[in-house]
Motif scaffolding. Sequence first.
Motif, PDB file in Angstrom:
ATOM      1  N   GLU A  42       0.808  -1.221   0.000  1.00 59.04           N
ATOM      2  CA  GLU A  42       0.000   0.000   0.000  1.00 59.04           C
ATOM      3  C   GLU A  42       0.840   1.269   0.000  1.00 59.04           C
ATOM      4  OE1 GLU A  42      -2.659  -0.276   3.292  1.00 59.04           O
ATOM      5  OE2 GLU A  42      -3.845  -1.922   2.398  1.00 59.04           O
ATOM      6  N   GLU A  83       0.370  10.493  -3.294  1.00 55.57           N
ATOM      7  CA  GLU A  83      -1.014  10.599  -2.824  1.00 55.57           C
ATOM      8  C   GLU A  83      -1.216   9.799  -1.543  1.00 55.57           C
ATOM      9  OE1 GLU A  83      -3.438   9.309  -6.038  1.00 55.57           O
ATOM     10  OE2 GLU A  83      -2.997  11.054  -7.301  1.00 55.57           O
ATOM     11  N   VAL A  84      -0.621   8.622  -1.471  1.00 50.76           N
ATOM     12  CA  VAL A  84      -0.726   7.803  -0.255  1.00 50.76           C
ATOM     13  C   VAL A  84      -0.103   8.529   0.930  1.00 50.76           C
ATOM     14  CG1 VAL A  84       0.148   5.701   0.849  1.00 50.76           C
ATOM     15  CG2 VAL A  84      -0.873   5.578  -1.438  1.00 50.76           C
ATOM     16  N   THR A 104       1.000   7.874  -7.206  1.00 46.65           N
ATOM     17  CA  THR A 104       0.284   7.089  -6.202  1.00 46.65           C
ATOM     18  C   THR A 104       0.976   7.147  -4.856  1.00 46.65           C
ATOM     19  OG1 THR A 104      -0.529   5.589  -7.914  1.00 46.65           O
ATOM     20  CG2 THR A 104      -0.623   4.806  -5.643  1.00 46.65           C
ATOM     21  N   SER A 105       2.306   6.999  -4.830  1.00 45.97           N
ATOM     22  CA  SER A 105       3.016   7.018  -3.542  1.00 45.97           C
ATOM     23  C   SER A 105       2.896   8.379  -2.873  1.00 45.97           C
ATOM     24  CB  SER A 105       4.488   6.641  -3.736  1.00 45.97           C
ATOM     25  OG  SER A 105       5.203   7.653  -4.429  1.00 45.97           O
ATOM     26  N   GLY A 122       2.408   2.523  -2.489  1.00 41.88           N
ATOM     27  CA  GLY A 122       2.201   3.262  -3.722  1.00 41.88           C
ATOM     28  C   GLY A 122       3.363   3.212  -4.688  1.00 41.88           C
TER      29      GLY A 122
END
Length: 844
Positions: free
Chosen positions: A168, A196-197, A193-194, A170
């Motif tokens: 999870e 945003e995570v 993604t990372s 990212g």
Amino acid sequence: MTERYPDQWEADVVLSDGGTAHLRPIRTGDAGLLRDFYARLSPESIYYRFFSPRPYLSDRDVEHFTGVDHDRRVALIATIGEEMVAVVRYDRVDGDDRAGGRPETAEPETAEPATAEVAFLVEDAHQGRGLGPVLLEHIAAAARERGVRRFVASVLPDNRRMTRVFREAGYRAEQRFEEGVIELVLDLEPTDTSLEVMTAREHRAESRSIQRLLFPGSVAVIGASRAEHSVGQTVLRNLLAGDFSGPVYPVHPTAVAVAGVRAYPSVLEIPDDVDLAVVAVPADAVHEVVEECASKGVRGLIVVSSGFGEIGDDGRGRQEELVRLARAYGMRVVGPNCLGIANTDADVRLNATLAPTMPGRGPVGFFSQSGALGIAILQRTAERGLGLSTFVSAGNRADVSGNDLMQYWEEDPATKAVLLYLESLGNPRKFARLARRLGRRKPIVAVKSGRSTQGVPIGHAARALTLPDHAVSALFEQAGVIRVEGLSELFDVAQVLAYQPLPAGDRIAIIDNSNSLGLLAQDEAVALGLDVRPRIDLGPRAGADDYEAALEAALEDEAVDAVVALFTPPTIGGYDVRVPEKIMRLAARGAKPIVATYLGLEGMPADLRATGPDGMPAEGSVPSYPSPEDAVRALAYVIRYAQWRQRPAGRMPELDGVDRDRARALVAGWLAAADAAREGGPADASNEAVGASSEQAAELLACYGIDVAGGRDGGGVPTRIVIREDHSFGAVVSFGIADETAALLDDRAYRLSPLADVDAAEMIRAIRTAPLLLGHRGAEPVNLAALEGLLLRASRLGYDLPEVARLELSPVMADATGVTVRQVTLSLARPLGPRPELGPRRLS
């Protein structure tokens, strides 16, 4: 010998439950901490880490795990108080020197790309608090600095919690299963993604940390004096008078009771749990109190005591130690030198402030940096009939800041609008990011003081604004913040936002019964750029039915977005007292905003409120103002904000040919060389700006795909782009025509970095001399796409490299074929203040 590692590897972090921990590299002297930590682990946690039972660590194990080189072998630990609660480590994998806690495989990892094995261990009592994800963020950042590009993690199949941490995160990941072990390979290059995570986790954690402060189950007042009007007794009495829903514990060294409530000699002797402590003891006694609160397990502190950063260097040292100690033990701090906090929620009823007057329940969250103004602010809020959801006065803002509150208010269903009284922005880059996001959902209204250094407290002069005032307004507007000139306008605008809908456009109808009032409103509207259509003068004898008909027509007119209703009694004869009631009833429909002015009527503002069960204003209440100009001005602020929300947010385009790692390495090397050249050598680490050569500037620009042609020849329109690191706003971009007239008139557009595509397009067109670029008097327009592209690249450079104190590209010749950078000047300096947001989550 002191072990050396980069300063940024040490950080305070907020965990997922709102508590805090301290992260730092492991040291050879941590052997005792490591043994104690290991002794508290369950056999299951040990087995998951080492793939076999290991009841104790041998001396050789301890030496291996603590003896790292901070390069090929790096380990970070998390501490809470005096205890180590988690550890993460990576070991470089080159050829056959495979490290870690499991047997070697037949095929060792190659060194290309640079790869390291990573492993975690979190104490059982602290699992589930988000330590794993935050440790991964920090160890990945350290690895990238050391040239590591991939992590390999070996995890047992039933260790689902650790597998989830990796999956999870990212990062781009590959997974394979061999010899009963899951092996995950993570590419450490940050992805959308990372990022945003990481941002989402930060948001949840910081929001939760503020929620713990605002929703305590119990409160202790430490320093609850029996002396009348003392600080401690005032807070205690306000808590009791506000009918706080939980127990309140006065702490006094000798008194049996204070204000009729049983007292305790120290917080440690309170028999029950304490969630929140209000500290009202002399500054030199605060340290001992914080240690006692840490031992008691207190979750948060409100330090109303003065004698800290506001008095100079000695106080600043006490302040830094206060924050260090509190965060080390998992506590957030409001203050010091603050007014306190309040929550009007009926299930809490918390008034932990020095203010005797607390506004009722309402949809507005209020953050005030000033403690001195806090009491006046709350009094005026109550007088205006403006209800609050929560209120925080942060004083010196040593820990909790407006940024933290924005994280909380974004998700708080009880808060519809946010008010900020700011003297500085703390972490400016973070403020800009949070404001842009929050402003898309909820309006933010801010008073930003500090336009000059006059009256600035000792040690705060550097916080005065250095940008021209119009630039400050432009930067706030870009971030979606409604910037007002003072407290009166703050409340004027808040009354519209709290109880009226947002307008769809800038077309307003003015309805009045006095030609003079109507003209005043119309003149103000035109001056503010609003479109008046229509203005309806009902005449001096207009009654409630006339106003009702005119308002209904305006509200149903698709060419009208908002209404200004003006009413004053005629000079002769009576008047229809039902007018305000009719206006309020129509406003309750909630389709379009209505503001009003009532001259010569006593008590009318109170009569215009649609009230809820608690008697406070509710949705549909009509804001009324003492003059038509005030009403129109408040509406204009709201209209501009609504238009900002309607505009596309834009996107941060991917820029090809950008080598951030090389750019950062170049800047770090040049600054290190400058430090070494100064008397005192490398340890100086001065933040004095140093100039770069033209060759160095060109080399740095090349890392962002910007070529420098050199010389001053060539046709086109000369333009000027400046990137500067501003202590109040972070990286700021300015753009204008490069000539003396533009400089004299300060015809510059300003925006926050990094620019979105719409920002770059807007700022070119925002200057008054923009027609010279757009084809003035038949001239061929310049290549706007090329100019926008250059702005995007230069702004990204400034955002990525806070060490760039100033970068000026001038002249940049723009014509129909493109743009040519003719000359560059560059100065570098180590950034002051909080570390910019280029790495993992941390408390500033």
